[in-house]
Design an enzyme around this catalytic site. Structure first.
Site, PDB file in Angstrom:
ATOM      1  N   GLY A  24       5.220   1.135   1.522  1.00  0.00           N
ATOM      2  CA  GLY A  24       5.461   1.220   0.167  1.00  0.00           C
ATOM      3  C   GLY A  24       5.171   0.379  -0.898  1.00  0.00           C
ATOM      4  O   GLY A  24       3.767  -0.210  -1.148  1.00  0.00           O
ATOM      5  N   CYS A  25       5.985  -0.625  -1.060  1.00  0.00           N
ATOM      6  CA  CYS A  25       5.386  -1.874  -1.895  1.00  0.00           C
ATOM      7  C   CYS A  25       4.103  -2.694  -1.586  1.00  0.00           C
ATOM      8  O   CYS A  25       3.997  -3.193  -1.762  1.00  0.00           O
ATOM      9  CB  CYS A  25       6.638  -2.184  -2.158  1.00  0.00           C
ATOM     10  SG  CYS A  25       8.344  -1.630  -2.795  1.00  0.00           S
TER      11      CYS A  25
END
Length: 208
Positions: free
Chosen positions: A148-149
């Site tokens: 994700g991030c």
């Protein structure tokens, strides 16, 4: 033909030289992501432990260090699509313990902390100018979550012209398969993927 062979045949996965000066980005290693009962799990705790060593080395070598946190407004006015897709993240407010960087990685004076409401630590923040002003060429990346991030920040780092170096045992995810798939994808398209020990060995002569 294996997946790696397919990518190799098409020209992906070329190695990048480890070009100093180096900088360090630690993505979202906050209390909420360290806790399996909130947003954590799988190999995140181990990645945090390894990153303690990484951060100590970065400070000794006087690299620019930056950290990111997910922080939403108290009234959720900035929630956006990310907040609608994962509404539990809206619990991460400026003063809630879950949004605070874990104590063992607490920033010190002169290190940058960016607050964000989207996956990338670069989008809508002053991270890129901070790194550019300090002459960073290669950006070492640790943090959560890999799929994700971390991945979003790596793609944006590359887009800004920084060479991303993702340390595979300093990034973690709540599920191991997305973690592995994302590291493969990053190594094929966006940056270098190394283990912490290998990276430190290759850079010990030139501290960057």
């Amino acid at each position: 033909m294996t997946q790696a062979e397919v990518y190799n045949r098409q020209g992906f996965g070329q190695s990048l030289q480890l070009r100093p000066p180096f900088g360090l980005l630690i993505v979202d290693f906050v209390n909420g992501f360290a806790d399996p009962d909130q947003f954590g799990g799988e190999n995140i705790s181990e990645a945090i432990r390894n990153t303690i060593t990484l951060l100590r080395v970065a400070r000794i070598r006087e690299w620019p260090c930056a950290f990111s946190r997910i922080v939403f407004a108290d009234d959720d006015a900035d929630s956006g699509v990310f907040g609608r897709k994962v509404p539990s993240l809206l619990a991460l407010k400026e003063n809630t313990p879950a949004s605070a960087i874990v104590d063992d990685l607490a920033p010190i004076s002169g290190e940058l902390v960016v607050r964000k409401t989207v996956p990338s630590a670069f989008f809508g923040t002053n991270l890129a100018p901070f790194l550019i002003e300090r002459g960073v060429k290669s950006l070492v990346v640790a943090g959560a979550v890999t799929s994700g991030c971390v991945r979003a920040s790596v793609v944006d780092a590359m887009s800004w012209g920084f060479q991303p170096i993702v340390l595979s045992d300093c990034v973690g995810d709540r599920a191991i398969e997305p973690h592995k798939a994302s590291l493969f994808d990053i190594e094929q398209k966006y940056g270098e993927v190394l283990q912490l020990a290998e990276f430190l060995k290759r850079t010990e002569m030139g501290a960057g």
